[in-house]
Structures are given as C-alpha cells and as structure tokens.
Scaffold this motif. Structure first.
Motif, PDB file in Angstrom:
ATOM      1  N   SER A   1      42.143  46.868  25.823  1.00  0.00           N
ATOM      2  CA  SER A   1      40.546  47.562  26.622  1.00  0.00           C
ATOM      3  C   SER A   1      40.756  47.278  28.477  1.00  0.00           C
ATOM      4  CB  SER A   1      39.798  46.264  26.692  1.00  0.00           C
ATOM      5  OG  SER A   1      40.318  45.516  26.377  1.00  0.00           O
ATOM      6  N   VAL A   2      40.073  47.655  28.834  1.00  0.00           N
ATOM      7  CA  VAL A   2      39.639  46.983  30.883  1.00  0.00           C
ATOM      8  C   VAL A   2      40.330  45.723  30.675  1.00  0.00           C
ATOM      9  CG1 VAL A   2      37.716  47.553  32.527  1.00  0.00           C
ATOM     10  CG2 VAL A   2      38.602  49.392  30.860  1.00  0.00           C
ATOM     11  N   GLU A   3      38.888  45.231  29.836  1.00  0.00           N
ATOM     12  CA  GLU A   3      39.153  43.557  29.771  1.00  0.00           C
ATOM     13  C   GLU A   3      40.369  43.636  29.969  1.00  0.00           C
ATOM     14  OE1 GLU A   3      36.598  45.152  27.895  1.00  0.00           O
ATOM     15  OE2 GLU A   3      35.272  45.522  28.788  1.00  0.00           O
ATOM     16  N   ILE A   4      41.389  43.230  29.011  1.00  0.00           N
ATOM     17  CA  ILE A   4      42.515  43.371  28.942  1.00  0.00           C
ATOM     18  C   ILE A   4      43.432  43.639  29.920  1.00  0.00           C
ATOM     19  CG2 ILE A   4      44.665  43.094  27.698  1.00  0.00           C
ATOM     20  CD1 ILE A   4      43.333  43.466  24.865  1.00  0.00           C
ATOM     21  N   LEU A   5      43.366  44.193  30.446  1.00  0.00           N
ATOM     22  CA  LEU A   5      44.516  44.660  31.611  1.00  0.00           C
ATOM     23  C   LEU A   5      43.822  44.105  33.162  1.00  0.00           C
ATOM     24  CD1 LEU A   5      44.172  48.801  30.849  1.00  0.00           C
ATOM     25  CD2 LEU A   5      45.909  47.047  30.914  1.00  0.00           C
ATOM     26  N   LYS A   6      42.146  43.975  33.166  1.00  0.00           N
ATOM     27  CA  LYS A   6      41.364  43.152  33.869  1.00  0.00           C
ATOM     28  C   LYS A   6      42.657  41.789  34.368  1.00  0.00           C
ATOM     29  CE  LYS A   6      37.278  45.752  35.899  1.00  0.00           C
ATOM     30  NZ  LYS A   6      36.194  45.791  35.520  1.00  0.00           N
ATOM     31  N   SER A   7      41.658  41.182  32.641  1.00  0.00           N
ATOM     32  CA  SER A   7      42.155  39.667  32.481  1.00  0.00           C
ATOM     33  C   SER A   7      44.553  39.311  33.129  1.00  0.00           C
ATOM     34  CB  SER A   7      42.137  39.339  30.919  1.00  0.00           C
ATOM     35  OG  SER A   7      40.998  39.473  30.758  1.00  0.00           O
TER      36      SER A   7
END
Length: 129
Positions: A44-50
């Motif tokens: 997810s975008v959230e995982i990538l950003k994290s």
C-alpha cells in the motif's frame, strides 16, 4: 512527471538475483528502489511511505510484522549501483544484502508476510479462508 517502467526478465531460469539486476540496471543514478516478490501482491502507499521515511537510516530497509521479515524491501542507490556491476547471477539476494547496512522496521500490516504459491494460498489471502 514520474513514470513507471516495467522490466521483464525474459530468462526466469537465471533466478531472482538476475531479475533484481535487470531492474537495477534501469534505475536512474541516485534513485531508491522497492523490491517486491511476485508471490506477494499486497502493498500500500502507507507501507511504502512508512519504509521510505527510514531511507537515511540504512542501505536496506526491511518491513517486519512481529519480527518476521516481509516485502517490499527498500534499497538505497548504493545497493542498486553495486548490483548493476556484478556479473554473477547465481547469488542469493539475502547474502548480497548482508554486505550493506540493514534496518528492520516493525509495521502493523500482516499482509507484508503473504506468500502465494498455490490457488488455495491465493484464495486464502484474498477472501480470508
């Protein structure tokens, strides 16, 4: 504008390291790279950003769920540069990565551990059976 380039390994019998080399050879100098196994389609975008927010802490940023390593893995430009210059293809990726600084980042998303190898695995991952 940013664009995605799909690089296809026409010689899958050469293994995962060769696939990683092909992708790295297409990166622009200085770019970071996410490496995602084909048998885990969940991110997810959230995982990538994290993961990306920790890019300065190590050359290899690995997501973990309850201390177990998952995907995608973030590689620094140094990793991409070095892999592009290796002529061997039968190297294990995890052995290659041990030559760099590594940091595991604990995440709350269990999907980073999914490993789909059969139709039943796929069914279980998609509909929770």
């Amino acid at each position: 504008s940013d664009k995605v380039e799909v690089v296809v390994n026409q010689f899958p019998e050469r293994g995962r390291f060769f696939s990683f080399q092909l992708g790295a050879q297409h990166l622009k100098t200085g770019n970071y790279c996410f490496f995602q196994n084909i048998d885990n389609p969940f991110t997810s975008v959230e995982i990538l950003k994290s993961l990306y927010q920790y890019r300065e802490f190590a050359d290899v940023i690995i997501p973990a769920f309850k201390s177990e390593s998952g995907h995608p893995v973030l590689f620094s430009p140094a990793v991409a540069h070095k892999i592009g210059g290796i002529s061997e293809t039968d190297i294990r990726i995890n052995q290659f990565l041990k030559t760099f600084s590594i940091r595991k980042i604990e995440l709350s998303e269990s999907m980073i551990l999914v490993n789909i190898n059969t139709p039943d695995d796929y069914k279980a991952a998609c509909i929770g059976e």
